[in-house]
Design an enzyme around this catalytic site. Structure first.
Site, PDB file in Angstrom:
ATOM      1  N   ARG A  64      62.726  70.163  69.476  1.00  0.00           N
ATOM      2  CA  ARG A  64      63.228  69.101  70.823  1.00  0.00           C
ATOM      3  C   ARG A  64      64.952  70.344  70.587  1.00  0.00           C
ATOM      4  O   ARG A  64      65.258  69.619  72.114  1.00  0.00           O
ATOM      5  CB  ARG A  64      63.500  67.810  70.412  1.00  0.00           C
ATOM      6  CG  ARG A  64      62.586  67.149  70.398  1.00  0.00           C
ATOM      7  CD  ARG A  64      63.365  65.537  70.896  1.00  0.00           C
ATOM      8  NE  ARG A  64      62.004  64.856  70.763  1.00  0.00           N
ATOM      9  CZ  ARG A  64      61.186  64.186  70.089  1.00  0.00           C
ATOM     10  NH1 ARG A  64      61.705  64.373  69.077  1.00  0.00           N
ATOM     11  NH2 ARG A  64      60.060  63.058  70.203  1.00  0.00           N
ATOM     12  N   HIS A 262      47.413  61.378  48.529  1.00  0.00           N
ATOM     13  CA  HIS A 262      46.952  61.834  47.271  1.00  0.00           C
ATOM     14  C   HIS A 262      46.070  61.324  46.563  1.00  0.00           C
ATOM     15  O   HIS A 262      45.313  62.145  45.575  1.00  0.00           O
ATOM     16  CB  HIS A 262      48.271  63.132  46.710  1.00  0.00           C
ATOM     17  CG  HIS A 262      49.328  63.230  47.900  1.00  0.00           C
ATOM     18  ND1 HIS A 262      48.522  64.042  48.985  1.00  0.00           N
ATOM     19  CD2 HIS A 262      50.618  63.732  48.440  1.00  0.00           C
ATOM     20  CE1 HIS A 262      49.421  64.487  50.137  1.00  0.00           C
ATOM     21  NE2 HIS A 262      50.814  64.233  49.723  1.00  0.00           N
TER      22      HIS A 262
HETATM   23  C1  BG6 Z   1      54.722  65.109  50.204  1.00  0.00           C
HETATM   24  C2  BG6 Z   1      54.953  63.146  50.209  1.00  0.00           C
HETATM   25  O1  BG6 Z   1      53.275  64.380  50.556  1.00  0.00           O
HETATM   26  O2  BG6 Z   1      54.247  65.031  48.792  1.00  0.00           O
HETATM   27  C3  BG6 Z   1      56.165  63.498  49.846  1.00  0.00           C
HETATM   28  O3  BG6 Z   1      55.031  62.632  51.623  1.00  0.00           O
HETATM   29  C4  BG6 Z   1      56.953  64.298  47.521  1.00  0.00           C
HETATM   30  O4  BG6 Z   1      57.059  62.536  49.303  1.00  0.00           O
HETATM   31  C5  BG6 Z   1      55.306  65.184  47.606  1.00  0.00           C
HETATM   32  O5  BG6 Z   1      57.592  64.748  47.454  1.00  0.00           O
HETATM   33  C6  BG6 Z   1      54.622  65.875  46.893  1.00  0.00           C
HETATM   34  O6  BG6 Z   1      53.593  66.807  46.517  1.00  0.00           O
HETATM   35  P1  BG6 Z   1      53.898  67.882  45.307  1.00  0.00           P
HETATM   36  O7  BG6 Z   1      53.391  69.353  46.039  1.00  0.00           O
HETATM   37  O8  BG6 Z   1      55.556  68.722  45.436  1.00  0.00           O
HETATM   38  O9  BG6 Z   1      53.235  66.991  44.566  1.00  0.00           O
END
Ligand code: BG6
Length: 523
Positions: A64, A262
């Site tokens: 934006r 995750h």
């Molecule tokens: C993201 C989340 O999907 O994953 C974050 O939105 C988090 O809040 C991150 O910190 C963690 O990813 P990684 O790869 O650092 O474990």
């Protein structure tokens, strides 16, 4: 643990070179956002430097903020040069990469923007850019539907001249209803094989290795079930707080941010049945079966089997840090959880009765993600222990990050005249076995999307199956009395209730180590 045994590769392994992506233009919605700066641009830069992007690869950023191509390039340079993900940053490599970056200002909520976008892509093509289009949508959940519709209305979702794919970042909706609606909109506009729903955990080497460990070895499969396994604990702990993402996090919370995607992915890979082949649909089919075996919880079950927390002020790495409610952009009486624990049950033949405890939180004592599979104790304590009478159970630890690897704890005889046992640990480390240059998750996934390989992306029914499990928990939390937030100090282990939950079945969490404790252990 009283001893560590290293596992080393039997043969010297040379890592195969990464493949090259197709010629394409990556059209990036959310180009001025946090994810682009922290993850996407460093990953694209790395891919270009190691020769994995095609000569005809370009990026068209959309945001934006009014900016010229050169201003966009400068902004991206600042982020990439200071990113830990961009290995070997050099100004020369950057200048070569930056020529591929372009920018267009636009409001994705405004339907009149999409014909302008189509015009710009048309002009780029006339100047020699690739007709293959990879749309990447990295925006808040509410902005994804107008983007998909806008692309459809402007005729950008299909092309005679090249391929068209769309990558959708999380959050994919915020509950079952919105995820379903978004899926419906996407299905009206794009063919399902061209839709890539990303969960970056699936791009991590160690996450993919869960499948190799389970299905590439005959040793573990016979014992990987309720007859031998007592419980499974899955933790994704972070020392980081919400950083500059308070507006996103206030709406999201730990359950939606981490567990809904995750951590459920880690659970499904740990619990799934073997796929018939390692292709996108066979793997995803088995994962969906696991998600379908987790029954949505009633309000009573949610009260018993979940814990939420929010951090108050505390200390991390010896520095005093603010509580969540004092972070910039957070409401002073915020009820958003920054910590969540859920006890899941997979109701199928293999896993009946085995709890899968899942734990995640911000501002905890340690940053680490790991899966620990606790085996049942031996039926009889035949050997005395050097450190008390307690018999340890065998534990397999899959360390997702950091110090990526796998450890196995088992009992061994302590030398001497007595039959005493002590726990030793056998350890496999990625770093020492294969060296350090493994691609980071976003590199792998961006490259897969450029090559049209959807194996590591989530399918429509998978995303909805995840929300079918998570939405009842969110709804029950609305009904149940709110916990007294904040209920854990930054730099700690999370709320005490998380321990009480597992102790009911005489289970325990792996304790999180503060920086001081890690230093002491290393001395
Ligand atoms: C993201 C989340 O999907 O994953 C974050 O939105 C988090 O809040 C991150 O910190 C963690 O990813 P990684 O790869 O650092 O474990």
């Amino acid at each position: 643990m009283s001893a560590v045994v290293q596992a080393t590769p039997l043969r010297e392994t040379t890592l195969p070179p990464l493949p090259k992506g197709d010629a394409c233009t990556l059209i990036l919605f959310g180009a001025t956002g946090d994810l682009t700066k922290r993850k996407l641009m460093p990953a694209l830069y790395d891919l270009a430097c190691i020769g994995c992007t095609n000569n005809a690869f370009e990026v068209l950023g959309i945001g934006r903020t009014e900016m010229s191509d050169d201003e966009f390039r400068e902004k991206m340079r600042e982020s990439v040069s200071s990113s830990r993900d961009a290995r070997d940053f050099t100004p020369e490599d950057w200048d070569r990469f930056a020529e591929r970056l372009h920018y267009i200002v636009g409001d994705p909520n405004d339907p009149s923007f999409y014909p302008q976008l189509a015009d710009r892509l048309d002009k780029m093509e006339k100047n020699g850019s690739s007709p293959n289009h990879l749309f990447y949508v990295s925006v808040p959940a509410s902005v994804a539907p107008p983007i998909v519709e806008g692309l459809g209305d402007a005729g950008l979702a299909r092309s005679e001249k090249g391929w068209t794919r769309i990558v959708l970042e999380k959050p994919f909706g915020r509950d079952l209803k919105s995820a379903h609606e978004l899926n419906e909109i996407v299905a009206r506009v794009f063919e399902e094989p061209s839709v890539y729903r990303i969960d970056h955990y699936l791009g991590k080497e160690t996450v993919q290795n869960i499948l190799v460990f389970r299905f590439g070895n005959s040793l573990f499969e016979p014992v990987w079930n309720r007859n031998y396994i007592d419980f499974v604990e899955i933790t994704a702990a972070e020392t980081l707080g919400v950083e500059s993402r308070a507006s996103f996090y206030e709406e999201t919370g730990a359950l939606r941010d981490m567990v809904a995607n995750h951590l459920l992915q880690l659970l499904t890979l740990t619990a799934m049945e073997p796929p018939v082949a390692f292709d996108a649909d066979s793997v995803r089919e088995q994962k969906v079966q696991i998600l379908r075996s987790i029954r949505p919880m009633t309000v009573e079950e949610v009260a018993e089997r979940t814990v939420r927390g929010q951090y108050g002020p505390g200390t991390i790495d010896g520095k005093a840090v603010r509580g969540y409610r004092q972070e910039k952009g957070v409401k002073p009486d915020s009820k958003t959880e920054t910590f969540a624990v859920v006890e899941f049950h997979v109701h199928n033949w293999r896993w009946a009765g085995v709890p899968f405890y899942v734990r995640t939180g911000k501002r905890l004592a340690e940053s680490m993600t790991e899966i620990r599979v606790h085996f049942k104790r031996t039926p009889q304590a035949l050997f005395a222990r050097s450190n008390g009478d307690h018999i340890e159970n065998n534990v397999i630890t899959l360390r997702i990050q950091p110090n990526e690897g796998i450890a196995m704890a088992f009992e061994a005889k302590v030398p001497g005249t007595q039959m005493r046992a002590s726990t030793v640990q056998m350890d496999f480390s990625y770093q020492s076995a294969f060296g350090s240059r493994t691609p980071v998750a976003y590199e792998t996934l961006l490259l897969d999307a450029m090559r049209g390989d959807a194996t590591l992306f989530t399918r429509r029914d998978e995303v909805e199956a995840e929300w079918r499990i998570i939405t009842p928990i969110e709804e029950a939390w609305q009904q149940l009395p709110a916990p007294n937030f904040p209920n854990y100090a930054a730099g700690g282990e999370g709320p005490e209730a998380a321990n009480e939950l597992v102790q009911r079945k005489e289970h325990h969490w792996r304790p999180l180590k503060s920086e001081e404790a890690k230093e002491l252990a290393a001395d």
